[in-house]
Write a protein that holds these residues in place. Sequence first.
Motif, mmCIF file in Angstrom:
data_model
loop_
_atom_site.group_PDB
_atom_site.id
_atom_site.type_symbol
_atom_site.label_atom_id
_atom_site.label_comp_id
_atom_site.label_asym_id
_atom_site.label_seq_id
_atom_site.Cartn_x
_atom_site.Cartn_y
_atom_site.Cartn_z
ATOM 1 N N GLY A 4 0.795 -1.217 0.000
ATOM 2 C CA GLY A 4 0.000 0.000 0.000
ATOM 3 C C GLY A 4 0.831 1.273 0.000
ATOM 4 N N LEU A 5 2.154 1.147 0.171
ATOM 5 C CA LEU A 5 2.999 2.336 0.185
ATOM 6 C C LEU A 5 3.029 3.045 -1.160
ATOM 7 C CD1 LEU A 5 6.003 1.144 2.359
ATOM 8 C CD2 LEU A 5 4.338 2.912 2.918
ATOM 9 N N LEU A 6 2.898 2.302 -2.240
ATOM 10 C CA LEU A 6 2.875 2.953 -3.553
ATOM 11 C C LEU A 6 1.701 3.915 -3.661
ATOM 12 C CD1 LEU A 6 4.116 -0.186 -4.717
ATOM 13 C CD2 LEU A 6 4.503 1.603 -6.361
ATOM 14 N N ASP A 7 0.544 3.479 -3.208
ATOM 15 C CA ASP A 7 -0.624 4.359 -3.253
ATOM 16 C C ASP A 7 -0.497 5.503 -2.253
ATOM 17 O OD1 ASP A 7 -1.815 2.778 -5.206
ATOM 18 O OD2 ASP A 7 -2.770 1.480 -3.719
ATOM 19 N N ALA A 8 0.070 5.234 -1.082
ATOM 20 C CA ALA A 8 0.205 6.271 -0.067
ATOM 21 C C ALA A 8 1.224 7.335 -0.463
ATOM 22 C CB ALA A 8 0.607 5.643 1.263
ATOM 23 N N LEU A 9 2.290 6.926 -1.146
ATOM 24 C CA LEU A 9 3.347 7.871 -1.521
ATOM 25 C C LEU A 9 3.117 8.538 -2.876
ATOM 26 C CD1 LEU A 9 6.432 5.767 -0.378
ATOM 27 C CD2 LEU A 9 5.462 7.762 0.774
ATOM 28 N N SER A 10 2.167 8.057 -3.641
ATOM 29 C CA SER A 10 1.956 8.602 -4.983
ATOM 30 C C SER A 10 1.570 10.084 -5.018
ATOM 31 C CB SER A 10 0.943 7.761 -5.755
ATOM 32 O OG SER A 10 -0.297 7.778 -5.125
ATOM 33 N N PRO A 11 0.983 10.676 -3.970
ATOM 34 C CA PRO A 11 0.719 12.125 -4.043
ATOM 35 C C PRO A 11 1.969 13.000 -4.017
ATOM 36 C CG PRO A 11 -0.717 11.110 -2.412
ATOM 37 C CD PRO A 11 0.274 10.072 -2.828
ATOM 38 N N LEU A 12 3.124 12.439 -3.660
ATOM 39 C CA LEU A 12 4.347 13.247 -3.650
ATOM 40 C C LEU A 12 4.679 13.668 -5.077
ATOM 41 C CD1 LEU A 12 6.452 11.107 -1.146
ATOM 42 C CD2 LEU A 12 5.240 13.240 -0.677
ATOM 43 N N PRO A 13 4.874 14.965 -5.323
ATOM 44 C CA PRO A 13 5.080 15.447 -6.695
ATOM 45 C C PRO A 13 6.400 14.965 -7.294
ATOM 46 C CG PRO A 13 5.431 17.215 -5.116
ATOM 47 C CD PRO A 13 4.933 16.035 -4.334
ATOM 48 N N GLY A 14 6.300 14.304 -8.435
ATOM 49 C CA GLY A 14 7.484 13.859 -9.159
ATOM 50 C C GLY A 14 8.113 12.585 -8.625
ATOM 51 N N ILE A 15 7.402 11.807 -7.850
ATOM 52 C CA ILE A 15 7.971 10.567 -7.305
ATOM 53 C C ILE A 15 8.277 9.604 -8.450
ATOM 54 C CG2 ILE A 15 5.757 9.443 -6.843
ATOM 55 C CD1 ILE A 15 7.209 8.496 -4.159
ATOM 56 N N ASP A 16 9.434 8.950 -8.364
ATOM 57 C CA ASP A 16 9.920 8.092 -9.442
ATOM 58 C C ASP A 16 9.984 6.641 -8.963
ATOM 59 O OD1 ASP A 16 11.044 7.102 -11.748
ATOM 60 O OD2 ASP A 16 13.050 7.899 -11.330
ATOM 61 N N PHE A 17 8.861 5.940 -9.054
ATOM 62 C CA PHE A 17 8.820 4.542 -8.628
ATOM 63 C C PHE A 17 9.672 3.659 -9.531
ATOM 64 C CE2 PHE A 17 4.640 5.842 -6.748
ATOM 65 C CZ PHE A 17 5.019 5.660 -5.427
ATOM 66 N N ASP A 18 9.895 4.102 -10.764
ATOM 67 C CA ASP A 18 10.716 3.307 -11.682
ATOM 68 C C ASP A 18 12.162 3.187 -11.186
ATOM 69 O OD1 ASP A 18 8.585 2.823 -13.378
ATOM 70 O OD2 ASP A 18 8.951 4.640 -14.540
ATOM 71 N N ALA A 19 12.658 4.203 -10.483
ATOM 72 C CA ALA A 19 14.000 4.116 -9.895
ATOM 73 C C ALA A 19 14.035 3.035 -8.819
ATOM 74 C CB ALA A 19 14.409 5.457 -9.300
ATOM 75 N N GLY A 20 12.961 2.931 -8.057
ATOM 76 C CA GLY A 20 12.873 1.884 -7.047
ATOM 77 C C GLY A 20 12.783 0.506 -7.663
ATOM 78 N N VAL A 21 12.005 0.378 -8.732
ATOM 79 C CA VAL A 21 11.907 -0.906 -9.434
ATOM 80 C C VAL A 21 13.267 -1.309 -9.978
ATOM 81 C CG1 VAL A 21 10.912 -2.047 -11.454
ATOM 82 C CG2 VAL A 21 9.459 -0.651 -10.003
#
Length: 175
Positions: free
Chosen positions: A140-157
């Motif tokens: 659920g952290l992806l949904d919780a952190l998604s409001p942060l502007p410009g978050i780059d989940f692809d870097a984490g992947v």
Amino acid sequence: MSFLRPELQARLHTWREPLAWGGLALAGAVLIVEGYAGLAPLSFLLGLLCTATGLGLLLPALRRVRLAAETPAEGVVVIDEARIAYLGPRGGGFVDLPSVARVEIVSRPHIPPASAHAWIITTDAGERLTIPLGAQGADGLLDALSPLPGIDFDAGVAAVLSRRPGRAVVWRKAG
């Protein structure tokens, strides 16, 4: 009684969401082709809608699967509105989303698989909250952190898939 091996069942269960959205996109593509060939504008528009929805939801589903740990880790993540809490046997704490200054993913493949990757959420005050990727509720952290502007989940992947030790900054507060 199931006709599938337990390993295959587990793999399909993990990938069920991306498979569903991919199936919706594929069904939409079929409707587009049939609607275009048969001069059926309603079928064509419905196909466009299904394809756009399926493709739009496929990417976040793929990120969730790739950022999910295959082995469970200790602790529980509780997300309540803009507060993220981690309750673990060796530590824990909570952070409020407005006070987050940096989000990282740490990869330590030399450590046993249950704790090989972890989220590190740092606040403005310098406090750190470390959450293993395999903790219950960590998806659920992806949904919780998604409001942060410009978050780059692809870097984490990329950090999780690289299998090398290191840190990947997923988001940093501007200024």
